[in-house]
Design an enzyme around this catalytic site. Structure first.
Site, mmCIF file in Angstrom:
data_model
loop_
_atom_site.group_PDB
_atom_site.id
_atom_site.type_symbol
_atom_site.label_atom_id
_atom_site.label_comp_id
_atom_site.label_asym_id
_atom_site.label_seq_id
_atom_site.Cartn_x
_atom_site.Cartn_y
_atom_site.Cartn_z
ATOM 1 N NE ARG A 84 -11.952 2.841 0.913
ATOM 2 C CZ ARG A 84 -10.683 2.965 0.662
ATOM 3 N NH1 ARG A 84 -10.212 4.108 0.141
ATOM 4 N NH2 ARG A 84 -9.807 2.023 0.910
ATOM 5 N N GLY A 85 -11.272 3.696 4.387
ATOM 6 C CA GLY A 85 -9.835 3.705 4.625
ATOM 7 C C GLY A 85 -9.609 4.220 6.037
ATOM 8 C CB ALA A 86 -7.677 2.787 8.862
ATOM 9 N NE ARG A 101 -16.374 0.348 7.301
ATOM 10 C CZ ARG A 101 -15.550 0.098 6.278
ATOM 11 N NH1 ARG A 101 -14.928 1.100 5.678
ATOM 12 N NH2 ARG A 101 -15.333 -1.132 5.870
ATOM 13 C CD GLN A 161 -12.969 -1.615 -1.024
ATOM 14 O OE1 GLN A 161 -12.985 -2.629 -1.714
ATOM 15 N NE2 GLN A 161 -13.535 -1.575 0.171
ATOM 16 C CG ASP A 212 -8.719 -1.289 7.993
ATOM 17 O OD1 ASP A 212 -8.260 -1.911 7.019
ATOM 18 O OD2 ASP A 212 -9.459 -0.293 7.884
ATOM 19 C CG ASN A 259 -5.469 -4.243 4.948
ATOM 20 O OD1 ASN A 259 -5.839 -3.088 5.169
ATOM 21 N ND2 ASN A 259 -5.070 -4.633 3.753
ATOM 22 C CE LYS A 260 -11.882 -3.825 2.442
ATOM 23 N NZ LYS A 260 -13.189 -3.875 3.161
HETATM 24 O O1 MRU Z 1 -13.324 -1.240 3.817
HETATM 25 P P1 MRU Z 1 -12.287 -0.199 3.521
HETATM 26 O O2 MRU Z 1 -12.251 0.224 2.093
HETATM 27 O O3 MRU Z 1 -12.385 0.973 4.479
HETATM 28 O O4 MRU Z 1 -10.915 -0.920 3.833
HETATM 29 C C1 MRU Z 1 -9.727 -0.200 3.681
HETATM 30 C C2 MRU Z 1 -8.511 -0.998 3.945
HETATM 31 O O5 MRU Z 1 -8.579 -2.161 4.270
HETATM 32 C C3 MRU Z 1 -7.203 -0.270 3.858
HETATM 33 O O6 MRU Z 1 -6.180 -1.125 3.452
HETATM 34 C C4 MRU Z 1 -6.840 0.270 5.248
HETATM 35 O O7 MRU Z 1 -7.914 0.986 5.778
HETATM 36 C C5 MRU Z 1 -5.624 1.126 5.230
HETATM 37 S S1 MRU Z 1 -5.917 2.690 4.447
HETATM 38 C C6 MRU Z 1 -4.481 3.582 4.604
#
Ligand code: MRU
Length: 341
Positions: free
Chosen positions: A44-46, A87, A192, A233, A243-244
């Site tokens: 996970r993470g963009a 996603r 996270q 994201d 973002n999250k």
């Molecule tokens: O749902 P996730 O864990 O994929 O969400 C991740 C985030 O919101 C991060 O802040 C974002 O992807 C940036 S990662 C460099």
């Protein structure tokens, strides 16, 4: 530290659903399983999603390489669709898949393109790490001396090809002796911040304090936070960004307390085709993620739920955007277009 490896024609992902308790690497040789792993947040993470999808695309090309050119081409289009459906919010996924598709078409949409596709996925991966180091260097310059920094979710090595965007900034600033403390929001509902950001900070010996999400405003009111920096994201053309979930609350709280509020992102996270945050698709995840905490029921099963995985923060709450090309300040629309248009 890294969470994604490509070895001997297989993709290996560090299972982020198991961290920090267990470090388990999973091997993938089927692109459908890669799509499933992205949806299940094994990765996970963009940027990490984008890199993994690029390798998934290579697995599809390897699977279909013995088909006729026409069948190969149509199956590759289907595979791209399967990976893209994993996603919806992080634009890096679509950015990486489009880049892979362009590479395939530059090689005549032929099954012979497999080595070029693998080289392209490796390039996407390596460039991401490189961009994170540049983000780290630019971002460290805006971190004050003796900084007490708040972050939300995880935008570290685990969320990227390596080094991290936000944790890249924190790592670089810490190396310069500027960081006294990092406060990590635990980040409900999937933790996270607690499971991943705290894990990365502890491993690197960076002073870290874990707080529940609802504690951040109190810390700000008590003068314990000097700056906020968190990930992204998808950023729209005007600087609004997804973002999250919980990011928007942190932004409002930082604004109320006059605390500098930054996001850090590589250019692969910017979506200039969307004029403002209203157009960013927001993923909704199963209600069981909030009626249960890692399998343990914590709410009546009959209750209704709403579980958006991301929220949108208006650009008006942003102090600056840390990118690999430098820190972007208002007017964001104009300055983003100048640098990335
Ligand atoms: O749902 P996730 O864990 O994929 O969400 C991740 C985030 O919101 C991060 O802040 C974002 O992807 C940036 S990662 C460099």
């Amino acid at each position: 530290m890294e969470a994604i490896q490509w070895k001997a024609n297989s993709l290996y992902l560090l299972d982020q659903t198991k961290l920090p308790v267990e470090e388990v690497w999973l091997e993938f040789s089927d692109y459908r399983a890669v799509a499933g792993a992205i949806a299940a947040m094994v990765v996970r993470g963009a940027p990490a999603i984008g890199v993994s999808a690029a390798y998934g695309y290579c697995l599809a090309a390897m699977e279909y390489r013995s088909l006729s050119p026409a069948a190969f081409q149509s199956n590759m289009a289907l595979a791209k669709g399967v990976l893209a459906a994993s996603r919806p919010t992080a634009v890096n996924l679509f950015w990486a898949l489009d880049r892979m598709e362009r590479c395939l078409s530059a090689h005549g949409n032929s099954p012979d393109a497999v080595p070029a596709l693998i080289a392209q996925a490796r390039a996407i991966h390596a460039e991401d790490v490189e961009m994170n180091h540049a983000i780290g260097a630019h971002g460290a310059a805006v971190v004050p001396e003796h900084a007490r920094v708040l972050t939300h979710c995880n935008a570290g090595s685990l969320a990227t090809g390596g080094y991290g965007t936000v944790l890249g900034v924190i790592r670089s600033a810490f190396a310069q002796g500027k960081v006294d403390m990092v406060y990590a929001d635990e980040t409900r509902p999937l933790l996270q911040g607690a499971r991943l950001t705290a894990y990365e900070l502890v491993r690197d010996g960076i002073p870290a304090t874990l707080i529940a999400d609802n504690m951040a405003a109190f810390l700000m009111a008590r003068g314990k936070i000097d700056m906020v920096i968190l990930g992204c994201d998808r950023m729209a053309a005007n600087g609004d960004f997804a973002n999250k979930i919980g990011t928007y609350s942190v932004a409002v709280n930082a604004h109320h307390h006059g605390i500098p509020f930054y996001t850090a992102l590589p250019s692969s996270t910017i979506d200039l085709s969307i004029p403002d945050g209203g157009g960013i698709p927001i993923e909704e995840r199963p209600g069981s993620e909030i009626t249960h905490v890692f399998g343990v029921q914590t709410a009546p099963l009959e209750v209704g739920t709403y579980n958006p995985a991301f929220d949108v923060t208006p650009h008006t709450l942003l102090t600056g955007i840390v990118t690999e090309k430098g820190v972007v300040y208002p007017p964001f629309q104009e300055n983003l277009a100048k640098l990335f248009g």
